[in-house]
Design an enzyme around this catalytic site. Structure first.
Site, PDB file in Angstrom:
ATOM      1  N   ASN A 168       0.676   3.772   4.412  1.00 43.76           N
ATOM      2  CA  ASN A 168       1.233   2.814   5.370  1.00 43.76           C
ATOM      3  C   ASN A 168       2.534   2.242   4.827  1.00 43.76           C
ATOM      4  O   ASN A 168       2.581   1.796   3.677  1.00 43.76           O
ATOM      5  CB  ASN A 168       0.264   1.651   5.614  1.00 43.76           C
ATOM      6  CG  ASN A 168       0.712   0.778   6.772  1.00 43.76           C
ATOM      7  OD1 ASN A 168       0.835   1.270   7.894  1.00 43.76           O
ATOM      8  ND2 ASN A 168       0.990  -0.473   6.503  1.00 43.76           N
ATOM      9  N   GLU A 169       3.571   2.298   5.635  1.00 43.48           N
ATOM     10  CA  GLU A 169       4.861   1.721   5.252  1.00 43.48           C
ATOM     11  C   GLU A 169       5.154   1.974   3.773  1.00 43.48           C
ATOM     12  O   GLU A 169       5.347   1.033   2.990  1.00 43.48           O
ATOM     13  CB  GLU A 169       4.919   0.227   5.563  1.00 43.48           C
ATOM     14  CG  GLU A 169       4.986  -0.061   7.037  1.00 43.48           C
ATOM     15  CD  GLU A 169       5.321  -1.514   7.355  1.00 43.48           C
ATOM     16  OE1 GLU A 169       5.141  -2.386   6.493  1.00 43.48           O
ATOM     17  OE2 GLU A 169       5.761  -1.771   8.490  1.00 43.48           O
ATOM     18  N   GLU A 182       4.475   0.214  15.019  1.00 43.72           N
ATOM     19  CA  GLU A 182       4.136  -1.212  14.984  1.00 43.72           C
ATOM     20  C   GLU A 182       5.298  -2.029  15.515  1.00 43.72           C
ATOM     21  O   GLU A 182       6.454  -1.752  15.212  1.00 43.72           O
ATOM     22  CB  GLU A 182       3.928  -1.700  13.543  1.00 43.72           C
ATOM     23  CG  GLU A 182       2.756  -1.151  12.803  1.00 43.72           C
ATOM     24  CD  GLU A 182       2.681  -1.749  11.392  1.00 43.72           C
ATOM     25  OE1 GLU A 182       3.254  -2.828  11.164  1.00 43.72           O
ATOM     26  OE2 GLU A 182       2.084  -1.107  10.531  1.00 43.72           O
ATOM     27  N   LYS A 225      -3.632 -13.893   9.363  1.00 44.75           N
ATOM     28  CA  LYS A 225      -4.392 -14.514  10.460  1.00 44.75           C
ATOM     29  C   LYS A 225      -3.492 -15.231  11.460  1.00 44.75           C
ATOM     30  O   LYS A 225      -3.890 -15.464  12.595  1.00 44.75           O
ATOM     31  CB  LYS A 225      -5.490 -15.431   9.934  1.00 44.75           C
ATOM     32  CG  LYS A 225      -5.049 -16.590   9.089  1.00 44.75           C
ATOM     33  CD  LYS A 225      -6.269 -17.352   8.572  1.00 44.75           C
ATOM     34  CE  LYS A 225      -5.895 -18.493   7.653  1.00 44.75           C
ATOM     35  NZ  LYS A 225      -5.288 -18.009   6.374  1.00 44.75           N
ATOM     36  N   ARG A 246      -1.486  -6.132  -1.442  1.00 48.05           N
ATOM     37  CA  ARG A 246      -1.720  -4.738  -1.073  1.00 48.05           C
ATOM     38  C   ARG A 246      -0.591  -3.905  -1.662  1.00 48.05           C
ATOM     39  O   ARG A 246       0.375  -4.454  -2.192  1.00 48.05           O
ATOM     40  CB  ARG A 246      -1.751  -4.589   0.453  1.00 48.05           C
ATOM     41  CG  ARG A 246      -0.431  -4.954   1.082  1.00 48.05           C
ATOM     42  CD  ARG A 246      -0.405  -4.706   2.580  1.00 48.05           C
ATOM     43  NE  ARG A 246       0.877  -5.140   3.131  1.00 48.05           N
ATOM     44  CZ  ARG A 246       1.164  -5.177   4.424  1.00 48.05           C
ATOM     45  NH1 ARG A 246       0.270  -4.817   5.314  1.00 48.05           N
ATOM     46  NH2 ARG A 246       2.348  -5.566   4.837  1.00 48.05           N
TER      47      ARG A 246
HETATM   48  C1  GLA Z   1       3.687  -4.253   8.368  1.00 50.25           C
HETATM   49  C2  GLA Z   1       2.376  -3.590   8.028  1.00 50.25           C
HETATM   50  C3  GLA Z   1       1.219  -4.120   8.804  1.00 50.25           C
HETATM   51  C4  GLA Z   1       1.330  -5.614   8.950  1.00 50.25           C
HETATM   52  C5  GLA Z   1       2.643  -5.953   9.599  1.00 50.25           C
HETATM   53  C6  GLA Z   1       2.822  -7.422   9.872  1.00 50.25           C
HETATM   54  O1  GLA Z   1       4.345  -3.665   9.389  1.00 50.25           O
HETATM   55  O2  GLA Z   1       2.431  -2.196   8.137  1.00 50.25           O
HETATM   56  O3  GLA Z   1       0.049  -3.782   8.117  1.00 50.25           O
HETATM   57  O4  GLA Z   1       1.282  -6.189   7.683  1.00 50.25           O
HETATM   58  O5  GLA Z   1       3.662  -5.573   8.715  1.00 50.25           O
HETATM   59  O6  GLA Z   1       4.052  -7.694  10.483  1.00 50.25           O
END
Ligand code: GLA
Ligand code: GLA
Length: 678
Positions: free
Chosen positions: A160-161, A318, A367, A122
């Site tokens: 995202n991140e 998160e 998973k 990704r």
């Molecule tokens: C990151 C991502 C999430 C996931 C987590 C797993 O924080 O933003 O999509 O991959 O890691 O710890």
């Protein structure tokens, strides 16, 4: 932050109660429709009132260049709204779909060796790619237009991140954007040549077009080129963030925009102190790294996040209910840790607590990553603990909106010093900037001293004690501020490898620690790092590693607090403290680790008049933080140990927990209690 009229916190849907937000990343596209109904039922059971939706949905929303499919997302949004669950809606741009990378491989990032980063994972996109930007921003427009008026929409979640995997891209797009960034920074090539010290190794540039990112080189690439590339790379992502944000603001001026930062562990590439200006409220992701300082690191990160947010509430976007999947060994959380970890973030100002993710994936790379609903299903300790936390957060609703209360002490944090101190071709490659800062934080926790971890540039008045660990890069302006702080009565503490270089990474001449030499009243002619097996001892019994140096006292009013007793510098100062006006400036010339620093800080804090606000028997075992709204103050007490404890002498009414008949507050192992202070 971006605009005074912008909402600075979640827009609350009409059917969601006020209070703290609680939930998870929700990825319904991984599941058949039947599961969605079960999801919302269990969400209600767990007290979930918010989810982040659509983060990795690009391929499902736009299955081909001119094909759009929003029906499934409409259905999920409606289902969530009907169940009183607010939606932090992602722009869905985090992971470009295969049709896009197949058609436009020129969006794929390139590493320093010139190798392509291929799709299959990704975030395989160049932050500076005009082609990526065109496609991603078209998706943002579609999302913003379609969901602008949706009653469940509580915030926008950009990408995202940002920078998790793609902060450093060395492609030709990056080279072009880097040159533009450099031109804006330096205006002339002369200025750049001076800043980069290009007289060294025949590196003078005579045309902007000659400049490249610091790609794989025959030996150490130019250090200032590397530093500027780090600055540029952080800025390039910020620029992308602003591009998405501006579209969202245009469509929905009343909906706040955020993106999830990664203030945690070794994530180093993004200068989040600067990024905070680009979001309407700060969000953070945090994952625990197991080890002896795991809890302290969590607290440190939450603390820094809260201060990046300017003390205002922020969003824990998160963290994990239990194990992650990306560490060498993925340790499951122990009993009590799920709640303690979450509530420690709340203690440091989080008003929203979310996990990655809602339902544990059955397929895909994550998973084996824990979730609120594990593979075992809702009949599980993890789900029951998550539901219990939901109830706890409901009880803590009165805390929502309260700010962090300023602590008596501060620890300065500076991304550019982190980047510069840990660069290559240095006296030792063992320097660890964040670890040094964390060790000082652990020392504060050990002494029960409340400390704020604040970005450099935060006003220091109001702090009786300021620690600037390994503040490697000190400009003239910063040196002046620190001097002013001490002269005005503040007590400054700094360490080895501080004050060494200016903003261009040029060494301050005349002896170390350069920019801070006169303030500290010491002078060092040469660094003397230690080999891994070497330690030295100090006359107060402490032992030190990593670094020594010959410290000469040169200024007036300098007290030598301890000397080396072994090694090349035996008999010479190790720790000094100079009286400066009403304040002082102390220098620790070696690495003492958290235990040694606890002893050193004990003396320095006393001299600064800083003492623990905790009862004597709780110091070290309990972390105290305070949130405040007007005259209302909430004390959070977190048990750092695995033993049950009792806190006495803390007046006030418990909001979480209950007093014993003797009036003491029992604090279970790994437990958290909240008291509304009298
Ligand atoms: C990151 C991502 C999430 C996931 C987590 C797993 O924080 O933003 O999509 O991959 O890691 O710890
Ligand atoms: C070699 C090179 C010098 C210098 C030194 C540093 O000898 O010829 O230019 O780089 O290494 O040790």
């Amino acid at each position: 932050m971006t605009h005074p009229a912008r909402p600075q916190w979640l827009r609350r849907p009409d059917n969601v109660a006020p209070g703290l937000a609680y939930g998870a990343d929700y990825n319904p596209e991984q599941w058949p429709r039947e599961v969605w109904r079960d999801d919302v039922r269990l969400m209600r059971e767990a007290g979930v009132n918010i989810v982040s939706l659509g983060i990795f949905s690009w391929a499902k929303l736009q299955p081909a260049e001119n094909a759009w499919r929003f029906d499934w997302l409409d259905e999920v949004m409606g289902l969530l709204y009907d169940n009183g669950i607010a939606v932090d809606l992602a722009t869905a741009t985090a992971s470009p779909p295969p049709w896009l990378t197949a058609k436009h491989p020129e969006i794929l990032p390139v590493n320093a060796r010139g190798e392509t980063i291929w799709p299959g994972g990704r975030q395989h996109w160049r932050p500076t790619s005009p082609v990526f930007r065109e496609h991603a921003l078209a998706l943002v427009e579609k999302m913003a237009a379609r969901y602008a008026g949706h009653p469940a929409l509580t915030a926008w979640h950009v990408s995202n991140e940002l920078g998790c995997h793609n902060v450093y891209d060395y492609s030709d797009d990056a080279a072009r954007a880097f040159r533009d960034w450099l031109q804006a920074r330096y205006t002339t090539l002369d200025a750049l040549n001076h800043a980069w010290g290009t007289a060294f190794w025949s590196q003078e540039y005579s045309d902007w077009a000659q400049i490249l990112p610091p790609r794989l080189a025959a030996t150490h690439p130019n250090p200032t080129q590397q530093l500027d590339f780090k600055r540029f790379s952080s800025d390039a992502l910020r620029r992308y963030l602003r591009a998405e944000r501006d579209i969202l603001h245009r469509h929905t001026p009343d909906v706040p925009v955020t993106t999830n930062f990664m203030v945690m562990g070794g994530t180093k590439g993004m200068d989040y102190a600067a990024w905070a200006a680009d979001v309407d409220f700060v969000s953070n992701d945090h994952y625990v790294e197991p080890g002896p300082q795991a809890f302290d690191e969590l607290s440190f990160s939450a603390n820094l996040t809260g201060n990046i947010a300017g003390g205002r509430p922020w969003f824990l976007m998160e963290h994990s209910t239990s194990a992650v999947n990306w560490q060498p060994v993925n340790v499951a959380k122990k009993a009590g840790e799920l709640a303690r970890d979450s509530l420690t973030h709340v203690a440091h100002g989080a008003d929203a607590v979310c996990f990655f993710q809602w339902r544990q994936s059955a397929a895909g790379a994550e998973k084996y990553h824990s979730a609120m609903v594990p593979h075992a299903g809702a009949d599980s300790d993890v789900f029951r603990s998550a539901a219990a936390l939901g109830a706890t957060l409901r009880d803590l609703a009165p805390v929502a909106g309260a700010s962090r209360e300023q602590a008596p002490a501060a620890i300065l944090f500076h991304w550019e010093s982190w980047w510069a101190a840990e660069a290559d071709s240095h006296p030792t490659d063992r320097l660890r900037y964040r670890q040094e800062a964390l060790d000082w934080y652990t020392a504060c926790l050990n002494l029960g001293i409340r400390a704020d971890v604040v970005p450099l540039g935060t006003p220091l008045d109001g702090y009786s004690l300021v620690v600037a660990p390994m503040l490697h890069m000190v400009t003239e302006a910063v040196a002046k501020d620190l001097r002013g702080y001490a002269e005005a009565g503040g007590h400054l503490v700094t360490t080895y490898f501080s004050g060494i270089v200016d903003e261009h990474d040029h060494v301050w001449l005349g002896g170390h620690p350069g920019a801070l030499r006169d303030l500290l009243g010491v002078r060092v002619e040469e660094f003397a790092p230690l080999l891994d097996h070497e330690t030295v001892t100090l006359d107060d019994g402490l032992s030190a590693t990593l670094w020594t140096e010959r410290v000469q006292v040169t200024g007036p009013d300098v007290a030598v607090l301890s000397c080396y007793t072994t090694g090349e510098h035996a008999g010479h100062p190790a720790v000094t403290r100079r009286t400066v006006g009403e304040g002082s400036a102390a220098y620790v010339s070696t690495r003492l680790g958290s235990r040694g620093l606890t002893a050193v800080l004990d003396g320095l804090a006393r001299a600064a008049g800083v003492t623990s606000e905790l009862p004597l028997e709780s110091r070290g075992d309990v972390e105290l933080t305070v949130r405040r709204r007007g005259a209302e103050r909430f004390a959070f007490l977190v048990n750092r140990t695995d033993r049950p404890l009792t806190v006495s002498d803390l007046p006030g009414e418990p909001l979480l927990g209950a007093r014993s008949t003797q009036g003491e507050l029992p604090l279970p192992a790994r437990g958290v209690r909240v008291v509304r202070l009298a």
